[in-house]
Design a protein around this motif. Sequence first.
Motif, PDB file in Angstrom:
ATOM      1  N   THR A  90      89.150 -22.004 129.948  1.00  0.00           N
ATOM      2  CA  THR A  90      87.926 -21.522 129.709  1.00  0.00           C
ATOM      3  C   THR A  90      87.589 -20.618 130.850  1.00  0.00           C
ATOM      4  OG1 THR A  90      87.462 -23.851 129.363  1.00  0.00           O
ATOM      5  CG2 THR A  90      85.346 -22.473 129.760  1.00  0.00           C
ATOM      6  N   GLY A  91      86.699 -19.556 130.204  1.00  0.00           N
ATOM      7  CA  GLY A  91      86.517 -18.457 130.972  1.00  0.00           C
ATOM      8  C   GLY A  91      85.269 -18.530 131.768  1.00  0.00           C
ATOM      9  N   GLY A  92      84.783 -17.686 132.629  1.00  0.00           N
ATOM     10  CA  GLY A  92      83.709 -17.772 133.627  1.00  0.00           C
ATOM     11  C   GLY A  92      82.303 -17.639 132.732  1.00  0.00           C
ATOM     12  N   ASP A 116      81.812 -19.702 130.351  1.00  0.00           N
ATOM     13  CA  ASP A 116      81.415 -20.952 130.128  1.00  0.00           C
ATOM     14  C   ASP A 116      81.952 -22.110 131.129  1.00  0.00           C
ATOM     15  OD1 ASP A 116      80.591 -20.729 127.476  1.00  0.00           O
ATOM     16  OD2 ASP A 116      82.324 -20.079 126.616  1.00  0.00           O
ATOM     17  N   PHE A 117      82.867 -21.815 131.957  1.00  0.00           N
ATOM     18  CA  PHE A 117      83.223 -22.822 132.968  1.00  0.00           C
ATOM     19  C   PHE A 117      82.067 -23.630 133.711  1.00  0.00           C
ATOM     20  CE2 PHE A 117      84.897 -24.221 137.079  1.00  0.00           C
ATOM     21  CZ  PHE A 117      86.212 -24.955 136.650  1.00  0.00           C
ATOM     22  N   TRP A 118      81.127 -22.638 133.997  1.00  0.00           N
ATOM     23  CA  TRP A 118      80.017 -23.323 134.917  1.00  0.00           C
ATOM     24  C   TRP A 118      79.235 -24.258 134.165  1.00  0.00           C
ATOM     25  CZ3 TRP A 118      74.836 -23.056 133.183  1.00  0.00           C
ATOM     26  CH2 TRP A 118      74.622 -22.281 132.139  1.00  0.00           C
ATOM     27  N   ARG A 119      79.246 -24.325 132.928  1.00  0.00           N
ATOM     28  CA  ARG A 119      78.455 -25.159 131.985  1.00  0.00           C
ATOM     29  C   ARG A 119      79.084 -26.592 132.244  1.00  0.00           C
ATOM     30  NH1 ARG A 119      75.676 -21.782 128.461  1.00  0.00           N
ATOM     31  NH2 ARG A 119      76.378 -19.847 128.212  1.00  0.00           N
ATOM     32  N   PHE A 120      80.355 -26.620 132.265  1.00  0.00           N
ATOM     33  CA  PHE A 120      80.975 -27.824 132.330  1.00  0.00           C
ATOM     34  C   PHE A 120      80.708 -28.278 133.669  1.00  0.00           C
ATOM     35  CE2 PHE A 120      83.629 -25.672 129.061  1.00  0.00           C
ATOM     36  CZ  PHE A 120      83.846 -26.860 128.229  1.00  0.00           C
ATOM     37  N   ARG A 121      80.781 -27.782 134.683  1.00  0.00           N
ATOM     38  CA  ARG A 121      80.465 -28.264 135.976  1.00  0.00           C
ATOM     39  C   ARG A 121      79.000 -28.606 136.188  1.00  0.00           C
ATOM     40  NH1 ARG A 121      84.867 -29.284 136.060  1.00  0.00           N
ATOM     41  NH2 ARG A 121      86.536 -28.343 137.302  1.00  0.00           N
ATOM     42  N   ARG A 122      78.050 -27.901 135.675  1.00  0.00           N
ATOM     43  CA  ARG A 122      76.749 -28.105 135.564  1.00  0.00           C
ATOM     44  C   ARG A 122      76.462 -29.583 134.906  1.00  0.00           C
ATOM     45  NH1 ARG A 122      71.400 -26.069 135.522  1.00  0.00           N
ATOM     46  NH2 ARG A 122      69.885 -28.013 135.409  1.00  0.00           N
ATOM     47  N   ARG A 123      77.030 -29.695 133.863  1.00  0.00           N
ATOM     48  CA  ARG A 123      76.979 -31.140 132.922  1.00  0.00           C
ATOM     49  C   ARG A 123      77.513 -32.194 133.705  1.00  0.00           C
ATOM     50  NH1 ARG A 123      79.188 -28.389 127.462  1.00  0.00           N
ATOM     51  NH2 ARG A 123      77.409 -27.453 126.900  1.00  0.00           N
ATOM     52  N   MET A 124      78.582 -31.847 134.588  1.00  0.00           N
ATOM     53  CA  MET A 124      79.053 -32.930 135.534  1.00  0.00           C
ATOM     54  C   MET A 124      78.038 -33.115 136.684  1.00  0.00           C
ATOM     55  SD  MET A 124      83.022 -32.074 136.095  1.00  0.00           S
ATOM     56  CE  MET A 124      83.522 -33.486 137.235  1.00  0.00           C
ATOM     57  N   MET A 125      77.292 -32.235 137.170  1.00  0.00           N
ATOM     58  CA  MET A 125      76.287 -32.379 138.079  1.00  0.00           C
ATOM     59  C   MET A 125      75.369 -33.303 137.577  1.00  0.00           C
ATOM     60  SD  MET A 125      75.630 -31.331 141.305  1.00  0.00           S
ATOM     61  CE  MET A 125      76.151 -29.837 141.861  1.00  0.00           C
ATOM     62  N   ASP A 126      74.957 -32.974 136.578  1.00  0.00           N
ATOM     63  CA  ASP A 126      73.667 -33.786 135.870  1.00  0.00           C
ATOM     64  C   ASP A 126      74.169 -35.235 135.459  1.00  0.00           C
ATOM     65  OD1 ASP A 126      72.175 -31.618 135.767  1.00  0.00           O
ATOM     66  OD2 ASP A 126      72.552 -31.030 133.755  1.00  0.00           O
ATOM     67  N   ALA A 127      75.468 -35.183 135.027  1.00  0.00           N
ATOM     68  CA  ALA A 127      75.969 -36.758 134.754  1.00  0.00           C
ATOM     69  C   ALA A 127      75.925 -37.625 136.298  1.00  0.00           C
ATOM     70  CB  ALA A 127      77.214 -36.674 134.410  1.00  0.00           C
TER      71      ALA A 127
END
Length: 390
Positions: free
Chosen positions: A223-225, A227-238
Motif C-alpha cells: 500500500t502506498g502513501g 492509502d496507508f494512512w487510511r488503514f492506520r486512521r481506521r485502527m485509531m477509530d477502532a
Amino acid sequence: MSADLDRPAERPAGTEILSGTGAVARAVRDAGVDVVSAYPITPQTEIVESIAEYVETGELDASFSRVESEHSALSAVMGAAQAGSRTFTATASQGLLYMSEMVWWTAGARLPVVMAIANRALGPPWNIWGSHTDALSQRDAGWSQVFAASVQEAYDLTLAAYRIAENEDVMLPAMVNLDGFTLAHTMQPLELVSETAAHEYLGEISIPHELDVENPRGYGAMTGGEDFWRFRRRMMDAMAAVPDATRGALDDLADVTGREYDLVYTYRTDDADVVIVGLGTMAREAEVAADLLREEDGVDAGVVRPILYTPFPEDEFAAAVGDATPVVLDRSTSFGRGGILTRDVVMALDRPVASVIAGIGGQSVDYEDMARIVRQAEPGETAWFGGEIQ
C-alpha cells in the motif's frame, strides 16, 4: 450409543480452587474457542498445558497446534482467525518480543485474536519473575489490553476479551495480562459460569472480512502513501471504540455473573487525599497499604487501578483520582523516561505525580513497603524502591 449420549455433559456453574493460569485456561474452554496454538515459555506454559488436556479429554472441541516458536504461535492463530475461527494463544517476556512482528500484523489485519500474557521481565539479565514491560512494550501495536488482579478477574476478563475484540466497532486483538507467578501460580477460589451461559454471553463469532473462497480477496498487499494512512486512521477509530465495547462487555458479564467491573477500579477513594496507582496484583496489595496508612498514620489513602490499560481510560481515571495526590507504582521502565504507567497517568491528569519503580523482576514489595513508599514519595520525582526509597 445415541449422539446425545456421546455428547459431553453440560458443564454447570460452580466454584473451584485454581491458579491464574488455570483460570485463563478454563475461560478459554468455556469460550468454546476453535483454534489454539501453543509454544511453552515460563510462566505461561500451564495455560496451554491445561488447554491441551481439555482438548485431549474432549472437554474442548478445538484444533490444538504445537508450533516451533512464539512467532509461529501467533501466525497460526492469525491465519485461523482470518478463516473465521475464534482463537487463543499465550506467551510471556521474550516470547512476546519474538512474536512482535505478528503482533503488529494481527492488529493491522483487524483480527479479534485473544492472547494471555503471564507478565515476566525481559532480559538481559535473565529473569523469569514478574514485570509489565513485556506487555507494555507492545502498547502501541493496536491491541487492547486488560490487567487482572485476581484469579477471578483472570477468568472473567478472558471471557470479556472475546466480546471486546469481536465487537463490530473494534475488530482488534486483545491481550489479557496476569502477573507472572504472583497471580499466574497463585491458587484462589474461582466461580465459573455454566457452559450455556458462557456461550450465550459470547455468541457466534462473526468476522466481516474472513476468507471466502467464493469471493476471493487480497490481504496484506503493498500500500502506498496515498492509502496507508487510511488503514492506520481506521485502527485509531477502532481503538477509540474499545472503552465503550469494554463497558458493554463488562456490563453484560455482570448480568451473567453478578460480578461488576469498571474500566478503573477504586478502593476507598471517596475521601482520599492520596491514592496509590498501580496495575494488577501490586495494586490489589496496595489496598492493605491504604488501610494501614489510615490506621497508623491518619492519612486518608485509597487505591486506583486501571483494569483497561490500552487505550488508557483517561477520563475515568482522572475522575477516579479527583484532587488526591497520586503515587504511581510502576512495574515497568521506559529508559530515559521513567515508568510507563506514570507517563499515561501524567497525560490523564496533566499535573506532576510521584512515581516509584517497584516490583520489577520479582522484587518483593509488600503492603508495609507500599505504605513506606507513600510516606517518602515526592510529587514530580521518580524514585526506585530499594534505591532512593528503602
